[in-house]
Design a protein around this motif. Sequence first.
Motif, PDB file in Angstrom:
ATOM      1  N   ALA A 119       0.832  -1.200   0.000  1.00  0.00           N
ATOM      2  CA  ALA A 119       0.000   0.000   0.000  1.00  0.00           C
ATOM      3  C   ALA A 119       0.870   1.255   0.000  1.00  0.00           C
ATOM      4  CB  ALA A 119      -0.923  -0.007   1.205  1.00  0.00           C
ATOM      5  N   LEU A 120       1.943   1.241   0.783  1.00  0.00           N
ATOM      6  CA  LEU A 120       2.845   2.394   0.834  1.00  0.00           C
ATOM      7  C   LEU A 120       3.486   2.643  -0.527  1.00  0.00           C
ATOM      8  CD1 LEU A 120       4.342   4.599   2.384  1.00  0.00           C
ATOM      9  CD2 LEU A 120       6.016   2.860   3.085  1.00  0.00           C
ATOM     10  N   ARG A 121       3.933   1.579  -1.175  1.00  0.00           N
ATOM     11  CA  ARG A 121       4.538   1.743  -2.501  1.00  0.00           C
ATOM     12  C   ARG A 121       3.515   2.272  -3.510  1.00  0.00           C
ATOM     13  NH1 ARG A 121       9.598  -0.269  -2.769  1.00  0.00           N
ATOM     14  NH2 ARG A 121      10.250  -1.887  -1.281  1.00  0.00           N
ATOM     15  N   ARG A 122       2.278   1.805  -3.416  1.00  0.00           N
ATOM     16  CA  ARG A 122       1.242   2.259  -4.338  1.00  0.00           C
ATOM     17  C   ARG A 122       0.944   3.747  -4.146  1.00  0.00           C
ATOM     18  NH1 ARG A 122      -1.957  -1.381  -3.210  1.00  0.00           N
ATOM     19  NH2 ARG A 122      -3.645  -0.424  -2.011  1.00  0.00           N
ATOM     20  N   VAL A 123       0.867   4.162  -2.893  1.00  0.00           N
ATOM     21  CA  VAL A 123       0.612   5.569  -2.605  1.00  0.00           C
ATOM     22  C   VAL A 123       1.778   6.435  -3.071  1.00  0.00           C
ATOM     23  CG1 VAL A 123       0.368   7.222  -0.707  1.00  0.00           C
ATOM     24  CG2 VAL A 123      -0.990   5.128  -0.713  1.00  0.00           C
ATOM     25  N   ALA A 124       3.004   5.983  -2.805  1.00  0.00           N
ATOM     26  CA  ALA A 124       4.188   6.746  -3.216  1.00  0.00           C
ATOM     27  C   ALA A 124       4.279   6.877  -4.730  1.00  0.00           C
ATOM     28  CB  ALA A 124       5.443   6.086  -2.666  1.00  0.00           C
ATOM     29  N   ALA A 125       3.710   5.917  -5.444  1.00  0.00           N
ATOM     30  CA  ALA A 125       3.747   5.952  -6.905  1.00  0.00           C
ATOM     31  C   ALA A 125       2.641   6.826  -7.500  1.00  0.00           C
ATOM     32  CB  ALA A 125       3.632   4.528  -7.458  1.00  0.00           C
ATOM     33  N   GLY A 126       1.802   7.410  -6.624  1.00  0.00           N
ATOM     34  CA  GLY A 126       0.759   8.304  -7.112  1.00  0.00           C
ATOM     35  C   GLY A 126      -0.648   7.760  -6.986  1.00  0.00           C
ATOM     36  N   GLY A 127      -0.792   6.554  -6.443  1.00  0.00           N
ATOM     37  CA  GLY A 127      -2.102   5.950  -6.318  1.00  0.00           C
ATOM     38  C   GLY A 127      -2.735   6.205  -4.959  1.00  0.00           C
ATOM     39  N   THR A 128      -3.764   5.414  -4.654  1.00  0.00           N
ATOM     40  CA  THR A 128      -4.449   5.514  -3.370  1.00  0.00           C
ATOM     41  C   THR A 128      -4.546   4.134  -2.739  1.00  0.00           C
ATOM     42  OG1 THR A 128      -6.611   5.265  -4.424  1.00  0.00           O
ATOM     43  CG2 THR A 128      -5.822   7.510  -4.071  1.00  0.00           C
ATOM     44  N   ALA A 129      -4.728   4.124  -1.419  1.00  0.00           N
ATOM     45  CA  ALA A 129      -4.897   2.873  -0.685  1.00  0.00           C
ATOM     46  C   ALA A 129      -5.810   3.158   0.500  1.00  0.00           C
ATOM     47  CB  ALA A 129      -3.550   2.328  -0.207  1.00  0.00           C
ATOM     48  N   LEU A 130      -7.078   2.751   0.393  1.00  0.00           N
ATOM     49  CA  LEU A 130      -8.052   3.031   1.438  1.00  0.00           C
ATOM     50  C   LEU A 130      -8.621   1.731   1.977  1.00  0.00           C
ATOM     51  CD1 LEU A 130     -10.031   5.953  -0.262  1.00  0.00           C
ATOM     52  CD2 LEU A 130      -8.147   6.118   1.370  1.00  0.00           C
ATOM     53  N   ASP A 131      -8.576   1.601   3.294  1.00  0.00           N
ATOM     54  CA  ASP A 131      -9.197   0.450   3.935  1.00  0.00           C
ATOM     55  C   ASP A 131     -10.708   0.492   3.681  1.00  0.00           C
ATOM     56  OD1 ASP A 131     -10.615  -0.927   6.318  1.00  0.00           O
ATOM     57  OD2 ASP A 131      -8.532  -1.547   6.562  1.00  0.00           O
ATOM     58  N   PRO A 132     -11.333  -0.630   3.376  1.00  0.00           N
ATOM     59  CA  PRO A 132     -12.780  -0.644   3.132  1.00  0.00           C
ATOM     60  C   PRO A 132     -13.596  -0.062   4.288  1.00  0.00           C
ATOM     61  CG  PRO A 132     -11.812  -2.708   2.425  1.00  0.00           C
ATOM     62  CD  PRO A 132     -10.728  -1.949   3.126  1.00  0.00           C
ATOM     63  N   GLU A 133     -13.127  -0.252   5.514  1.00  0.00           N
ATOM     64  CA  GLU A 133     -13.844   0.304   6.665  1.00  0.00           C
ATOM     65  C   GLU A 133     -13.771   1.826   6.668  1.00  0.00           C
ATOM     66  OE1 GLU A 133     -16.048   0.724  10.167  1.00  0.00           O
ATOM     67  OE2 GLU A 133     -15.879  -0.879   8.668  1.00  0.00           O
ATOM     68  N   VAL A 134     -12.642   2.371   6.228  1.00  0.00           N
ATOM     69  CA  VAL A 134     -12.522   3.827   6.111  1.00  0.00           C
ATOM     70  C   VAL A 134     -13.520   4.338   5.081  1.00  0.00           C
ATOM     71  CG1 VAL A 134     -11.004   5.728   5.427  1.00  0.00           C
ATOM     72  CG2 VAL A 134     -10.109   3.854   6.823  1.00  0.00           C
TER      73      VAL A 134
END
Length: 216
Positions: A119-134
Amino acid sequence: MRVVIAEDNPLLRDGIRLLLTDHGITVVSTVDNGDDLRAAVGEHRPDAAVVDVRMPPTFTDEGLRAALAIRAEHPDTSVLVFSQWVETRYARQLIAEHPGRVGYLLKDRIVSTDDFVGALRRVAAGGTALDPEVVRQLLAAPAVDAGVARLSEREREVLGMLAEGRSNAAICESLHLAPRSVEKHVTAIFTKLDLPQARTDHRRVLAVLRYLNTTR
């Protein structure tokens, strides 16, 4: 990848640092509060920041407020919020204003370290990572202006009168307050709405627009 970690729990902070280091990620700084986080990002210009929500001094929403500032001041730095708590007010604002390079994961729902690092790598690459509960809580919660929500009853009253076009003198007369008291209330409103003094923007107008958006 270069990362800053903001976590007030020293054991968890060290654990995240060791985990990232084991995965070939360079941790350039670790801090335990929002002010030091912003300073560390300004100094090191990392690719990403891992941020807890509740940190000193009030342990409420310092992390998310710092995350908003970082995304505004350093658009090339991604932010991964990693917390036990879903703070919907600032989370909604963070995702709405900066839909890329943002993530929000819940600590007790991470199944594996690979999930977290991925998730961290995906966010750093410009994407998003959201927990379904969030996502669920954001969809369930009504849209609230976080800054307006923090205003005291008196500050809301003063802001409402500003929205009516009243001058400070008129507010003093109506509320039976001293001029200095009204000035303090107005300054507090600007501070809580995150409206710094600037040459190009009229803070009274911006504050009124924020207020009207919450009363429609």
